[in-house]
Design a protein around this motif. Sequence first.
Motif, PDB file in Angstrom:
ATOM      1  N   ASP A 104     -13.671  30.653  35.984  1.00  0.00           N
ATOM      2  CA  ASP A 104     -12.492  30.676  35.118  1.00  0.00           C
ATOM      3  C   ASP A 104     -11.205  30.599  35.929  1.00  0.00           C
ATOM      4  N   ARG A 133      -7.949  28.878  36.926  1.00  0.00           N
ATOM      5  CA  ARG A 133      -7.095  27.932  36.213  1.00  0.00           C
ATOM      6  C   ARG A 133      -6.317  27.092  37.212  1.00  0.00           C
ATOM      7  N   ASP A 169      -0.715  24.532  32.253  1.00  0.00           N
ATOM      8  CA  ASP A 169      -2.126  24.699  32.587  1.00  0.00           C
ATOM      9  C   ASP A 169      -2.816  23.337  32.475  1.00  0.00           C
ATOM     10  N   THR A 184      -5.937  22.693  33.697  1.00  0.00           N
ATOM     11  CA  THR A 184      -7.370  22.837  33.954  1.00  0.00           C
ATOM     12  C   THR A 184      -8.196  21.866  33.104  1.00  0.00           C
ATOM     13  N   ARG A 185      -7.899  21.878  31.807  1.00  0.00           N
ATOM     14  CA  ARG A 185      -8.671  21.072  30.859  1.00  0.00           C
ATOM     15  C   ARG A 185      -8.486  19.571  31.123  1.00  0.00           C
ATOM     16  N   ARG A 219      -7.785  18.134  33.947  1.00  0.00           N
ATOM     17  CA  ARG A 219      -8.542  17.774  35.142  1.00  0.00           C
ATOM     18  C   ARG A 219     -10.037  17.677  34.860  1.00  0.00           C
ATOM     19  N   GLN A 220     -10.523  18.631  34.022  1.00  0.00           N
ATOM     20  CA  GLN A 220     -11.954  18.604  33.669  1.00  0.00           C
ATOM     21  C   GLN A 220     -12.291  17.304  32.958  1.00  0.00           C
ATOM     22  N   LEU A 221     -11.449  16.944  31.982  1.00  0.00           N
ATOM     23  CA  LEU A 221     -11.696  15.729  31.218  1.00  0.00           C
ATOM     24  C   LEU A 221     -11.638  14.497  32.117  1.00  0.00           C
TER      25      LEU A 221
END
Length: 261
Positions: A2, A4, A24, A26-27, A29-31
Amino acid sequence: SDRRLLEIRIMAYGDRQLLLIARDITRIRQLEGMRKEFVANVSHELKTPLTVLQGYLEMMQSMAEPDSMNVKPLALMQQQTRRMQSMVEQLLILSRIEDAADINLEHTVNMTQLMEVLKEEAKALAQDRYELSFYCEPGLDSHGNELQLRSACSNLISNAIRYTEPGGKITVQWRSMATGAIFSVTDTGEGIAPQHIGRLTERFYRVDSARSRQTGGSGLGLAIVKHALNHHHSELKISSEVGKGSTFSFVIPLHLIERKK
Ligand code: ADP
């Protein structure tokens, strides 16, 4: 985990106020990671079926009677399969280059040798239909990744040929300058209108997709160039005039340049 990932921007307002914005990402970059992985996997999976198709098409072509009505469709199918193969190849190269965040810049790339290879490749593509002029400053090498530099240079040269009518002139140079060394490709081709120039390095962006499709491109070439140059602390410069031609160039900064005496 977790952990971030934050993107932080600090902006100054006048000389007394600072504005700090944290986002933020994080999401995002994940995608992005998922997209890259997906593209890499799909293109890898497409390679085998395409090779099989290509093989059988070749076989059928060699067996077809010269005057049969199959000859033309078979040739077309083979041409399109080859196009698909080269697009898949480009997608794989792009995802590999996008991934390789920290490449080894210690390695010395022999630019004289590289320019020779590029010249042979250009000759094969141009097939006497173009005036080719190559200049390479002797003893001027670059640090970096040979495959990536080669890919960048070779994409720029094949574009120059593809977007120039036969009879035109293509000039390729590698020479030193105050801030490092410059690689440039100048053509006397169709040129590019100013509103397109900023977007050319986007994946699949093309000025005229119908025409580019005819010329056999994938729309990925300049995206590959951009990433390869990024890794060498360099960026693509484009100057162009519609109807006159274009120059695509990049400067490898001084700290990556090596000079042999
Ligand atoms: P493509 O496979 O379509 O050539 P690229 O990413 O290599 O894809 O180039 C993107 C677009 O930039 C091309 O479709 C073309 O419209 C334009 N372009 C690239 N190089 C040149 C050039 N030397 N002269 C004119 N247009 C160019």
